[in-house]
Design a protein around this motif. Structure first.
Motif, short mmCIF file in Angstrom:
data_model
loop_
_atom_site.label_atom_id
_atom_site.label_comp_id
_atom_site.label_asym_id
_atom_site.label_seq_id
_atom_site.Cartn_x
_atom_site.Cartn_y
_atom_site.Cartn_z
N ILE A 227 0.59 -0.97 0.23
CA ILE A 227 -0.06 -0.20 -0.46
C ILE A 227 0.53 1.00 0.08
N ASP A 228 0.33 2.40 -0.43
CA ASP A 228 0.63 3.65 -0.23
C ASP A 228 1.89 3.87 -1.27
N TYR A 229 1.64 4.25 -1.82
CA TYR A 229 2.17 4.75 -3.40
C TYR A 229 2.72 5.74 -3.37
N GLU A 230 2.66 6.91 -2.09
CA GLU A 230 3.66 7.88 -2.32
C GLU A 230 4.92 8.48 -3.58
N TYR A 231 5.08 7.46 -3.14
CA TYR A 231 7.38 7.35 -3.85
C TYR A 231 6.97 6.83 -4.55
N SER A 232 6.45 5.75 -5.51
CA SER A 232 6.90 5.38 -5.99
C SER A 232 6.45 5.80 -7.86
N SER A 233 8.27 5.54 -8.88
CA SER A 233 8.25 5.76 -10.03
C SER A 233 9.16 4.51 -10.26
N PHE A 234 8.99 5.07 -11.29
CA PHE A 234 10.30 3.92 -12.23
C PHE A 234 11.37 4.46 -11.59
N ASN A 235 12.54 3.61 -11.43
CA ASN A 235 13.26 3.02 -11.06
C ASN A 235 14.34 2.11 -11.19
N PRO A 236 15.69 1.87 -11.13
CA PRO A 236 16.45 0.45 -11.00
C PRO A 236 15.49 -0.74 -9.62
#
Length: 270
Positions: A227-236
């Protein structure tokens, strides 16, 4: 935890009428709950770091004292936009909800949203060090990394670190800047980016904040929900895994939540 009536929740929201409207719309969609919002019971939930989170127990029309409907209300915290883009986070949540991943989005109001209430237990710091639980998290994180999310697959890590460093320098006193060696961090970020960026590294959609409070487990089925996707993004994806390992050294419910105990960092798998 204290259970309060709906009026006790409203002061926490800057747009109470907006919240009431969204709740009324949701209730009419369900059709089996009482219309009087004052009969809703509100339970503040602990553990959230950037938002205020509440469980709403909503009586049904034929349920007597039984509570057949539950909703999670998330009221966005003040000042957290320094750390992530709220608009991007909402788009991510909506996309994941649409594809059946994580809790469903039930409604939005100006400074928060309604989410599906997940009948599962939030993990504790010690749970991360249970090998069986770690196996379940690894499998779910693999699914997360393979999500086909919209937008460019650009690595956000280094830009985000530089943005946070810039904001930290604005907020800290000269003494604090020296104490935390902020002047040297720019060169450290540059060095890490140069050494760790590789043409063959696997890029995926990363959670970027996989601490124990953002993982839930259904103890009947062992199903894991992130849960909680505030910081989610594409990354290695290697970064996401390493960050999760670092979270094993944290206990945010201790007297020193900001201090990491790296003796708890995982060793080689037995």
């Amino acid at each position: 935890m204290a259970i309060k009536k709906m009026t006790s929740l409203i002061p926490s929201c800057s747009s109470p009428e907006d919240l009431k409207r969204v709740l009324q719309t949701l209730g009419s969609t369900w059709g089996d709950v009482v219309e009087d919002l004052e009969s809703l019971e509100v339970v503040p939930l602990k553990g959230a770091m950037t938002n205020e989170v509440y469980q709403i127990n909503w009586p049904t029309l034929n349920g007597q004292d039984a509570l057949h409907r539950k909703v999670l209300v998330r009221i966005y915290g003040d000042g957290v936009d320094l750390f992530f883009n709220r608009d991007d986070e909402i788009k991510t949540f909506e996309c994941m909800s649409h594809h059946g991943y994580g809790p469903k989005l039930l409604g939005r109001f100006s400074d928060g949203r309604l989410e599906e209430f997940i009948h599962a237990r939030t993990l504790s710091a010690g749970d991360l060090r249970v090998s069986e639980t770690s196996d379940l998290i690894a499998a779910k994180l693999r699914e997360f990394h393979e999500l086909d999310m919209p937008g460019p697959r650009n690595v956000l890590l280094w830009e985000r670190l530089r943005t946070w460093l810039k904001e930290a320098k604005k907020l800290c006193s000269p003494t604090e800047i020296g104490e935390f060696r902020l002047e040297a961090m720019g060169d450290e970020i540059n060095m890490l980016e140069e050494r760790l960026t590789r043409d063959d590294q696997e890029i995926g959609f990363c959670h970027n904040d996989l601490q124990y409070g953002n993982v839930m487990i259904d103890e009947e089925t062992n199903a894991i929900t992130i849960i909680d996707y505030e910081y989610s993004s594409f990354n290695p994806i290697a970064y996401d895994i390493t960050n999760h390992f670092c979270e094993m050294a944290a206990n945010y419910h201790s007297d020193t939540p900001h201090v990491l105990d790296y003796t708890l960092y995982p060793g080689p798998y037995p």
